[in-house]
Design an enzyme around this catalytic site. Sequence first.
Site, mmCIF file in Angstrom:
data_model
loop_
_atom_site.group_PDB
_atom_site.id
_atom_site.type_symbol
_atom_site.label_atom_id
_atom_site.label_comp_id
_atom_site.label_asym_id
_atom_site.label_seq_id
_atom_site.Cartn_x
_atom_site.Cartn_y
_atom_site.Cartn_z
ATOM 1 N N SER A 269 1.040 -1.453 0.235
ATOM 2 C CA SER A 269 -0.690 0.156 0.173
ATOM 3 C C SER A 269 0.737 1.320 0.092
ATOM 4 O O SER A 269 1.668 1.492 0.828
ATOM 5 C CB SER A 269 -0.904 0.281 1.133
ATOM 6 N N GLU B 202 -4.048 -13.260 1.798
ATOM 7 C CA GLU B 202 -4.173 -12.942 2.935
ATOM 8 C C GLU B 202 -5.631 -12.846 2.587
ATOM 9 O O GLU B 202 -5.995 -13.193 4.140
ATOM 10 C CB GLU B 202 -3.569 -11.339 2.638
HETATM 11 C C1 FAD Z 1 -4.668 -2.579 10.715
HETATM 12 C C2 FAD Z 1 -3.829 -1.846 9.103
HETATM 13 C C3 FAD Z 1 -2.762 -3.270 8.631
HETATM 14 C C4 FAD Z 1 -1.947 -3.006 7.193
HETATM 15 N N1 FAD Z 1 -1.359 -3.726 7.186
HETATM 16 C C5 FAD Z 1 -0.318 -3.597 5.794
HETATM 17 C C6 FAD Z 1 0.674 -4.223 5.397
HETATM 18 O O1 FAD Z 1 1.436 -4.448 6.242
HETATM 19 N N2 FAD Z 1 0.878 -3.922 4.259
HETATM 20 C C7 FAD Z 1 0.343 -2.940 2.883
HETATM 21 O O2 FAD Z 1 0.876 -3.000 1.531
HETATM 22 N N3 FAD Z 1 -0.729 -2.487 3.485
HETATM 23 C C8 FAD Z 1 -1.823 -2.680 4.987
HETATM 24 N N4 FAD Z 1 -2.288 -1.836 5.044
HETATM 25 C C9 FAD Z 1 -3.282 -1.222 4.144
HETATM 26 C C10 FAD Z 1 -4.607 -1.662 3.698
HETATM 27 O O3 FAD Z 1 -4.299 -2.724 2.662
HETATM 28 C C11 FAD Z 1 -4.852 -0.519 3.277
HETATM 29 O O4 FAD Z 1 -5.386 0.260 4.064
HETATM 30 C C12 FAD Z 1 -6.195 -0.684 1.793
HETATM 31 O O5 FAD Z 1 -6.275 -1.529 1.094
HETATM 32 C C13 FAD Z 1 -7.299 0.795 2.004
HETATM 33 O O6 FAD Z 1 -6.764 1.568 1.480
HETATM 34 P P1 FAD Z 1 -6.389 2.762 1.588
HETATM 35 O O7 FAD Z 1 -5.724 3.264 2.945
HETATM 36 O O8 FAD Z 1 -5.328 3.357 0.500
HETATM 37 O O9 FAD Z 1 -7.740 3.701 1.437
HETATM 38 P P2 FAD Z 1 -8.703 4.242 0.066
HETATM 39 O O10 FAD Z 1 -8.334 3.546 -0.818
HETATM 40 O O11 FAD Z 1 -7.762 5.250 -0.158
HETATM 41 O O12 FAD Z 1 -10.419 3.820 0.093
HETATM 42 C C14 FAD Z 1 -10.376 4.687 0.799
HETATM 43 C C15 FAD Z 1 -12.127 4.253 0.681
HETATM 44 O O13 FAD Z 1 -12.661 4.828 -0.168
HETATM 45 C C16 FAD Z 1 -13.396 3.373 -0.172
HETATM 46 N N5 FAD Z 1 -12.927 2.892 -1.648
HETATM 47 C C17 FAD Z 1 -12.102 3.124 -2.345
HETATM 48 N N6 FAD Z 1 -12.049 2.077 -3.542
HETATM 49 C C18 FAD Z 1 -13.365 2.324 -3.989
HETATM 50 C C19 FAD Z 1 -14.162 1.663 -5.185
HETATM 51 N N7 FAD Z 1 -13.579 1.246 -5.722
HETATM 52 N N8 FAD Z 1 -15.537 1.295 -4.808
HETATM 53 C C20 FAD Z 1 -16.183 1.594 -3.552
HETATM 54 N N9 FAD Z 1 -15.863 2.346 -2.378
HETATM 55 C C21 FAD Z 1 -14.579 2.545 -2.662
HETATM 56 C C22 FAD Z 1 -12.699 2.757 0.366
HETATM 57 O O14 FAD Z 1 -13.832 1.636 0.813
HETATM 58 C C23 FAD Z 1 -12.580 3.788 1.697
HETATM 59 O O15 FAD Z 1 -13.952 3.282 2.474
HETATM 60 C C24 FAD Z 1 -3.029 -2.325 6.408
HETATM 61 C C25 FAD Z 1 -3.870 -1.778 6.515
HETATM 62 C C26 FAD Z 1 -4.347 -1.632 8.168
HETATM 63 C C27 FAD Z 1 -5.908 -0.892 8.480
#
Ligand code: FAD
Length: 417
Positions: free
Chosen positions: A138, A253
């Site tokens: 991410s 995962e």
């Molecule tokens: C506790 C925790 C541990 C994590 N560990 C890791 C890790 O070890 N390695 C790693 O790489 N990542 C990790 N992550 C990251 C995680 O994979 C991302 O936070 C997640 O994929 C969401 O991406 P974002 O935070 O960029 O949110 P965004 O993608 O920016 O989303 C923001 C909002 O928009 C919504 N949204 C986005 N796209 C759409 C769509 N197409 N349709 C409808 N709604 C949508 C989402 O549901 C969300 O509500 C971790 C996250 C957490 C919370």
Amino acid sequence: MTFDDTPEEAAFRTELRAWLDANAPKDLEAELRQSTFGMFALKSVDPMTASKDWQRTKFDAGWACLHWPKAYGGRAATPIQRVIWQEEEGPYATLSGLFSIGHNMCGPTLMAWADDTQKSARLPALAKGEEIWCQLFSEPAGGSDLAGLRTSAEKDHDGWRINGQKVWTSRAHHSDYGLLLARTDPTVAKHKGLTMFFLDMRSAGVEIRPIKQANGGATFNEVYFTDVHIPDSQRLGGVGQGWQVSMTTLMNERMSMGSKMSIGFAELFDFCRDLDLDGRPALDDRAVRSRLASFAVRASGLKYTALRAISAISKGQNPGPENSIGKLVGASAMQELAMYALDLQGQAGILEDPALAPLAARFQTMLLRTPATRIEGGTDEILRNIIAERVLGLPSELRVDKNVPFNAIPTRPAGDN
Ligand SMILES: Cc1cc2nc3c(=O)[nH]c(=O)nc-3n(C[C@H](O)[C@H](O)[C@H](O)COP(=O)(O)OP(=O)(O)OC[C@H]3O[C@@H](n4cnc5c(N)ncnc54)[C@H](O)[C@@H]3O)c2cc1C
């Protein structure tokens, strides 16, 4: 379908109970039982040392990474045997958290995509607990839309030069290696220009900054790369094949998250059994019983959905998108359950100090962790999309940038808010 052990499964359970009885670190059991979702309650010893010691003990006796082939330090156990292990390991499973990304996601990805030299160098070290791995996927611009990531990997004589930033990288600050997805070709469509590597986290140019969480912990990080060198021998899959490699990681995962998700029903039931409400046992209260029944139904639905998935895998089928259901339902049920437990605590529900709050703030910690659970490994909305499109066969959402070269996708100029 019967849920009783077959004679072979019963024999396996007996063998592993006897081994656990003789070898588990019982001096830590009481403390580990205090751990709850989002809180690792080990204070008397260094948690890292205790986790590594337990992993090594399991490895030496052939009980590490049950689902892995024996050649890499696993036991080649069946999916059902793995479930039996999870049921029996009980509180000691908390000591495996440090290794979960390595064992459940990075290891299986290496098995599928690494060459034999890389597999024999890295996998036994992972199984023994000598190495900790993290997932560098991410980024600020690449979360749900992972293929939108911007960290670049440019060819640099015998290898690659990495520049960019990752975020939310769980346990990067403890990790020896990370699975890194980077953009090697910005001139092709976004999914096609990615390549997967594994990175030594102590390489020059890697900077790890912990992120402080609402529950007081700091388990994930920002990771910055400035001209970091990765040898080409640490590439997994072909150049431009990173998206396919990442699917192996993400499928594993979701399988590992959905298959063992507990919503905390047993903990809530125990709490209610000891609770007095208006001078009467809480369990005599009709409203409490009704809420408990509603959580019990969801807990068993999740348990049997997970068993159904495991049973399909044991018949040789691949883990499918229906595993998203377990994570989607489980994470929000856990959040609702923790909130209900705090409601039952009345004014004490707002206490967050483990020394003052009921049950050492078990449910408070759980409540503060659950929003993260609804995001990690795919947000609720993304899981709903997967279920809609790939399980129910509904029309897919519009993806207008799918076939556009990545460097031609319009972006907002820096500083333009
Ligand atoms: C506790 C925790 C541990 C994590 N560990 C890791 C890790 O070890 N390695 C790693 O790489 N990542 C990790 N992550 C990251 C995680 O994979 C991302 O936070 C997640 O994929 C969401 O991406 P974002 O935070 O960029 O949110 P965004 O993608 O920016 O989303 C923001 C909002 O928009 C919504 N949204 C986005 N796209 C759409 C769509 N197409 N349709 C409808 N709604 C949508 C989402 O549901 C969300 O509500 C971790 C996250 C957490 C919370």
